[in-house]
Every structure is written in structure tokens, then in C-alpha cells.
Design an enzyme around this catalytic site. Sequence first.
Site, PDB file in Angstrom:
ATOM      1  N   LYS A  67       0.779  -1.132   0.076  1.00 22.73           N
ATOM      2  CA  LYS A  67      -0.074  -0.015   0.027  1.00 22.73           C
ATOM      3  C   LYS A  67       0.975   1.218   0.064  1.00 22.73           C
ATOM      4  O   LYS A  67       1.874   1.429   0.314  1.00 22.73           O
ATOM      5  CB  LYS A  67      -0.963   0.029   1.394  1.00 22.73           C
ATOM      6  CG  LYS A  67      -0.361  -0.086   2.519  1.00 22.73           C
ATOM      7  CD  LYS A  67       0.250   1.307   3.092  1.00 22.73           C
ATOM      8  CE  LYS A  67       0.901   1.142   4.458  1.00 22.73           C
ATOM      9  NZ  LYS A  67       1.477   2.544   4.863  1.00 22.73           N
TER      10      LYS A  67
ATOM     11  N   PRO B 224       9.043  -3.867  -0.575  1.00 21.92           N
ATOM     12  CA  PRO B 224      10.255  -3.633   0.021  1.00 21.92           C
ATOM     13  C   PRO B 224      10.085  -3.815   1.688  1.00 21.92           C
ATOM     14  O   PRO B 224       9.077  -3.372   2.244  1.00 21.92           O
ATOM     15  CB  PRO B 224      10.479  -2.458  -0.124  1.00 21.92           C
ATOM     16  CG  PRO B 224       9.705  -2.015  -1.369  1.00 21.92           C
ATOM     17  CD  PRO B 224       8.685  -2.834  -1.638  1.00 21.92           C
TER      18      PRO B 224
ATOM     19  N   GLY C 242       9.886  -0.492   4.334  1.00 24.79           N
ATOM     20  CA  GLY C 242       9.820   0.470   3.329  1.00 24.79           C
ATOM     21  C   GLY C 242       8.607   1.346   3.235  1.00 24.79           C
ATOM     22  O   GLY C 242       8.494   2.335   2.502  1.00 24.79           O
TER      23      GLY C 242
ATOM     24  N   GLY D  95       3.868  -1.375   3.949  1.00 27.05           N
ATOM     25  CA  GLY D  95       2.958  -2.516   4.766  1.00 27.05           C
ATOM     26  C   GLY D  95       3.350  -4.069   4.164  1.00 27.05           C
ATOM     27  O   GLY D  95       2.395  -4.643   4.154  1.00 27.05           O
TER      28      GLY D  95
ATOM     29  N   ASP E  39      -2.089  -1.580   9.677  1.00 29.95           N
ATOM     30  CA  ASP E  39      -2.260  -1.703   8.401  1.00 29.95           C
ATOM     31  C   ASP E  39      -2.618  -3.037   7.944  1.00 29.95           C
ATOM     32  O   ASP E  39      -2.893  -3.279   6.708  1.00 29.95           O
ATOM     33  CB  ASP E  39      -0.856  -1.798   8.021  1.00 29.95           C
ATOM     34  CG  ASP E  39      -0.329  -0.170   7.848  1.00 29.95           C
ATOM     35  OD1 ASP E  39      -1.174   0.926   8.191  1.00 29.95           O
ATOM     36  OD2 ASP E  39       0.870   0.177   7.419  1.00 29.95           O
TER      37      ASP E  39
END
Length: 310
Positions: free
Chosen positions: A17, A103, A106, A109, A145
Amino acid sequence: MTDAAVADRVHVRAPGKINLFFEVGDVQDDGYHDVASAYQAVSLYEDMWATPADDFTIRVSGTVDVSGVPADDRNLALRAARMLAQRAGYEGGVHLEIVKHVPVAGGMGGGSADAAAALVACDLLWGTDLGMQELQRLAARLGADVPFALMGGTAIGTGRGDQLSQALAKGRFDWVLLTSEDEGLSTPEVYSHLDRMRADRAPDIAPPRRTPAVEPGVLQALRAGDAAALSVRVRNDLQPAALSLRPALREALELGERSGALAGLVSGSGPTLAFLAEGPEAALELQVTLAAAGYPALHVHGPVAGARAL
């Protein structure tokens, strides 16, 4: 419930996301922050295969660096599987095989997507049939998340980010993601750094004097499918802290914005950068420009569906 698995193997895919809008309130007494986020699930996925086992085990590989991903009970996907088994009274186990493309650390999520995939996969594998409402309840216990990774699409998150309501997004939005080959950023560290910066009274990053909320213009642009209108509304309150902790990101952010992006911002707590493009062709041109400058860039689009079996 018996120990007999309903299926021999289940394959589930869950999306990463971006937070195209992220407002962070002041720190609360419990150390957490109220937030308001506009999430969009994008076409960069985690793949998971679940097979019956006597115990709970996991193996992680991927096209991204997974050296920092735990393969024990610290892994959010394995915790999700154990939680589902306990809730359903299932006495067997599962082996989870994860191939990561989002990632690590990153700001997209990826770990939450893994947890959402585990909930869907184990529910199907074991035939527990808990239903989406109960899976969402379990997801909320795993992290802010995770419920969105189950839902997918575009949504507004409030509270800790896990109180979700679907948002209408017409058409397709094209994004170019600039991933970091360096070590990821810790979400708690970014929040703590933001608190310190705010305590130093940086006027441009002061917290809102109200309950955080997504600006109406963001919702209007999403409903209209208007990338240009959205570009002047995107915002991430965590961005100053992420750029302070990783100054090299500022140069990349400025390059993307000079090279045709409608807007650029840090995704979540970073260090991934997300650039909104006018359309697929503009995104491809931007991807090529960033790649030529030595940056690992990916073209993705959203919104896409949440965790689902293939």
C-alpha cells in the site's frame, strides 16, 4: 473442527500500500498517535503458499532483500496463523512459504500484507470459514495496516489507522515507486523523531489542533479519478522526520518532481518514495528517467483488490 485440512495447498496474494494522505496527531499518553490516512492498495504483491503441517513454520524469500525478515514467532504472518488457529480451535499447524516483492521496512506495509495473506490462507486451508468480519477483527489485533491489506482498494483509516471505511476511487492511478537499496526505516523511530522535531517547535510540522482527518479535497479527487487534482492534496506528516533521518531521500524526491511527476511523497514511514504520474505513459517515462539516474524504480497502479486466493 477436525485436524483434517480442507485443501492440500493454498496460494494467496496480498498487495502493498501507499499512504497518499497521512495526518498525524499529537502523541498520546500511551505513546501512540491518532492518525487519518488515505490508503491505496497497489499492484506490488506478496505471494504466500500455505500447506498443512504439524507445527507452525515459515520460509521467506523474494525479489527484495529479506535478510532482516524473521523466520520465527516474531514474524507477523506466523503470529496471524497462530491467532487464527487459537480462535478457531484448530489443533494442527501450517507451513507458510512467502515470496516477498514489497520492500522490507519500506513504508508499504509488506509485513502487514503477509499477515493478511496468512489469515486468508489458513482460513481456507483449514476450512474454518470465519468470514471477513471476524478476519478483520483478528487483523486489527495484529497491527494498524493489516485490516487494510485484507480490504484492499482505497480506504480511509482513522484512530490508530485501523478504523477503516471504504473510499470510492474512480478509474486508475499510476505511481512510480522509488525503493531504497539501503536499510529500511523503523516506523517507531520515525514517529519518535517526528515527536522530537515537533517538540523543537518546527512551525511547519506542528500537529493539528483537532482530531486528524483526511482533507475533503483528497476524497473529491479520488471520486473523480483526477490525478492532477489529487496531486495538490497528497501529504504525509511523517515525511519531514523520514527525510531528516535519511537526507539522501530529498535529492531523489526533488529529481522525481523535476522529471514529470505530478507529486512525490514519502510512503508511510519510508524510505520508499511514491510519485504520482499523469497516466501509464507518463509513469513509464518517469520510471526510465529515475532508473537512468541509478534509482531502482517500479511502475505500479492502484487501487487493486486486497488479500485473495489465486
